[in-house]
Design an enzyme around this catalytic site. Structure first.
Site, PDB file in Angstrom:
ATOM      1  CG  ASP A 142     -10.634  11.769   7.293  1.00  0.00           C
ATOM      2  OD1 ASP A 142     -11.864  11.927   7.780  1.00  0.00           O
ATOM      3  OD2 ASP A 142     -10.061  10.565   7.019  1.00  0.00           O
TER       4      ASP A 142
ATOM      5  CD  GLU B  81     -15.340   8.158   9.072  1.00  0.00           C
ATOM      6  OE1 GLU B  81     -15.047   8.892  10.033  1.00  0.00           O
ATOM      7  OE2 GLU B  81     -14.813   8.395   7.893  1.00  0.00           O
TER       8      GLU B  81
END
Ligand code: 0RA
Length: 737
Positions: free
Chosen positions: A510, A435
């Site tokens: 997250d 990511e």
């Protein structure tokens, strides 16, 4: 076990074949039930339930009750004929004892008497007995209640009559798995219910009740579907918009080994994806096989023929149509009963019996044509959807061409963002999907260039649940993924071309990270399921904490690990005394502190459920997992010379707090917010180094549930999605792959 022949009504104890002893099972449990973890543990239940389902399929049983008991054991009770209790003529034992202690006892496996239901391994209830610390079986038959008890496969209480039951009949099997064999410690209601629900869909009219007496929630569910697999299809499509009614076709044909029965339910929805769930003898055939190919063949040829004959498909269009187009938006359940099933493939879940293809194809083909003729409006909708799918695919061809792995050899067509590894052996090669560019950069610099490739993903991945193939293939991130992986896509799919056998998703811990992870998993699940089935897809587990003490750095994965760490550190130059005032040595003190931490967390859990741990411990009648854990923990505490009064008096809590505080002394604890905060060495050391890293392999343990959950997560229905995400905090582990 094969009880089917008993339905012929002439059962006697002689029919029971004696094949093997019990010890073999205990010696090599995994060979018989697959593994000794969570899967094998639940598999025990399915083995017992299968016997009751067999009774139901033979027409002698209407209801099966599955109960997780308060002590962690499990009971399967049915209202069938009851296991025979007469004397076995050659074994000189009651037949029931033979059934429960001899492998494969229970019937011959010739073609006419095949076992209808059966778990993946189909090893029978005697295996469950061998792998149980204890088992108690109660049979109602011939007016009497009979009981027999075992431990680890051996009789501990011989068969006796314990009461009268009038004309009631049935079998009740209660067992407690042997915890010296299994690593799993408790039955999971969700896991059990998923399989029980599936069995109820596949065996219409049978009532399967589930009860959980172990946890404080006391869950109760009843599964009974008079609509059988039609209701299964509706259940799978719950979060989708239907374009057709559920169509149902069934029939049977004589095969070379006996009668083959086939049953198919299907529905079209406005989804762009296809769901095909296939079963043979109640076993899910994940890898498909001849029943699936027979079904597909019938669908393709019927749509083609009906469409052409009725001028809905023009000649030019017919050439362009592919099987994939005809299955866009399709949800289908195919269930066959085959006398001697051959299971093939990597995971032995692919039906191999050749004749089944023609049988299913002829049954479905004939009846689907009649259905189209009688329901032209439905036929028209299906064909229009098919043509739209074909056009979209055609429009996407250009994108697809460039996505194809044509020049992989020279590396030219690989995506520019990919930092490939130098190794060309897929088994040794890993692809990290990372990511963000910044983490991607660290990963690229820190990796092992020989075996680790990095593909950074920018922004959100496309939601493939909501996009047709042309849009999916036009998406840059997805194209990079397809090219990097190398297996192609759709009709071109070829698993043997996989360039990596580990595809590792590495995202932040997250909400955004979870979202990207879910989107990627959806993509793999929907578009490249074979990657998941083969176990090629992993989730990286970056550490949650960085702990520094006297310049020494350590990384900690979870909150529990942090507690353990603090206790170990806290014991450094800290003396723990037993009740007599004598100092404990390091190792003993460490065990003692861990126990106290366990008592603390169990007490907290029990309190959260509204109980008083002190009362629970003092109550000899108290059952449930909380009570039994507390009892176990406090009996361990005695080993250190302390009693409950020392804990509940607050004295030991004080020691625990002191040690923990001492552990924090001179310590800096940092909680990572994202991968981007780690430099390249840090990232490699903690998350990518094959020698040290932790990864989760993504499993597809319950495909039906996974599919529904994906539709729910990714579909249009906002409210159920919001609820699900809230309840599960977007943790993929709760998706139970
Ligand atoms: C052997 C023969 C017969 C029934 C069964 C076994 C049987 C086994 C189990 C296990 C759980 N529930 C069960 N119900 C039945 C046939 C007996 C007859 O012919 O009367």
């Amino acid at each position: 076990m094969g009880f089917k022949e008993m339905s012929e009504g002439n059962y006697n104890a002689e029919n029971i074949q004696v094949l093997e002893g019990m010890e073999a099972v205990r010696k090599r449990p995994a060979m018989y039930i697959g593994d000794t973890g969570e899967r094998g543990y639940h598999h025990l239940v399915y083995e017992v339930v299968d016997n009751s389902i067999d009774e139901a399929l033979a027409g002698y049983c209407t209801a099966v009750d599955v109960t997780v008991n308060a002590d962690g054991s499990l009971t399967v009770k049915d209202d069938g004929r009851g296991i025979p209790v007469d004397m076995h003529p050659t074994q000189k034992k009651p037949a029931i004892e033979v059934v429960l202690t001899v492998l494969h006892a229970g019937g011959k496996f010739d073609g006419s008497n095949y076992k209808v239901s059966g778990g993946l391994h189909g090893v029978g209830v005697s295996c469950v007995n061998a792998l149980s610390e204890w088992m108690k079986v109660e049979v109602r038959r011939g007016g009497k209640i009979h009981r027999i008890e075992f431990s680890r496969g051996h009789v501990t209480k011989p068969l006796e009559i314990v009461g009268e039951c009038g004309d009631e009949t049935g079998t009740s099997v209660t067992f407690f798995p042997d915890h010296t064999i299994f690593s799993c410690r408790a039955f999971k209601p969700d896991v059990l219910c998923a399989r029980l629900r599936e069995l109820a869909f596949l065996n219409k009219g049978v009532t399967i009740r589930f009860r959980d007496e172990e946890s404080e929630q006391r869950r109760e569910e009843t599964f009974r579907y008079d609509g059988g697999i039609d209701e299964f299809v509706l259940y799978l499509d719950q979060n989708k918009k239907p374009l057709s009614p559920v169509m149902h076709f069934e029939g049977s044909r004589e095969g070379t080994t006996g009668t083959v029965q086939a049953e198919v339910s299907l529905q079209y929805t406005d989804s762009y994806n296809t769901v095909e769930q296939t079963y043979c003898n109640n076993i899910r055939t994940i890898e498909g096989g001849t029943h699936l190919s027979g079904f597909r063949r019938a669908l393709t040829s019927t749509i083609n023929k009906y469409g052409t004959d009725n001028k809905l498909i023009k000649d030019k269009e017919r050439e362009m149509l592919s099987g994939d187009d005809m299955r866009e938006g399709l949800t289908a359940v195919v269930s066959v009963k085959v006398p001697q099933p051959q299971f093939e493939g990597q995971t032995k879940t692919k039906l191999g019996n050749g004749e089944v293809e023609g049988i299913v194809s002829s049954i479905v083909g004939e009846k689907l044509m009649t259905f189209f003729e009688e329901n032209p409006a439905v036929a028209k909708i299906v064909i229009e959807k098919t043509l739209l799918a074909a056009r979209a695919r055609e429009a996407a061809r250009a994108a697809r061409e460039s996505t194809r792995r044509k020049g992989v050899m020279d590396g030219l067509s690989l995506p520019g963002k990919l930092s490939d590894c130098s190794c060309r052996d897929p088994e040794k090669s890993e692809l990290y999907l990372v990511e963000g560019d910044s983490a991607g950069g660290s990963a690229k610099d820190g990796r092992d260039r020989a075996t680790q490739a990095i593909l950074p993903l920018r922004g959100k991945v496309l939601n493939v649940e909501k996009a047709r193939i042309d849009r999916v293939l036009a998406n840059n991130e997805i194209r990079s993924l397809i090219t990097a992986i190398g297996c192609g896509f759709g009709d071109d799919w070829d698993i043997s071309k996989a360039r990596y056998h580990k595809i590792i998703i590495m995202t932040d811990a997250d909400v955004d990270g979870s979202h990207i992870r879910t989107l990627l998993l959806t993509f793999f699940y929907r578009k490249m399921p074979e990657l998941i089935e083969r176990g090629y897809v992993y989730l990286a587990q970056p550490p949650l904490y960085k702990v520094e003490r006297r310049k020494r750095i350590e990384y900690v994965l979870t909150d529990e690990d942090l507690t353990k760490k603090l206790l170990v550190l806290g014991l450094d130059d800290f003396e723990v005394k037993d009740k007599t005032g004598a100092a404990m040595d390091k190792e003993r003190a460490n065990g003692f502190m861990r126990l106290l931490a366990e008592i603390e967390s169990t007490s907290k859990m029990v309190e959260e459920r509204g109980f008083d741990p002190k009362e629970l411990l003092a109550d000899p009648e108290a059952k449930g997992s909380g009570a039994s854990m507390l009892k176990k923990e406090f009996s361990s505490l005695e080993g250190y010379g302390y009693g409950p009064e020392d804990w509940f008096g607050g004295r030991l809590q004080k020691t625990l707090d002191e040690v923990r505080a001492h552990g924090k002394n001179g310590l800096s604890i940092y909680r990572f917010k994202g991968l981007g905060e780690m430099d390249k060495e840090e990232l490699f050391d903690t998350t990518m180094d094959p020698a040290k890293r932790h990864m989760l392999r993504v499993r597809l343990s319950d495909a039906a549930e996974a599919d529904r959950i994906f539709s729910l997560l990714m579909g249009d229905e906002v409210e159920p999605r919001r609820r699900f995400i809230e309840e599960n905090a977007l943790n993929v582990r709760n998706l139970d792959f």
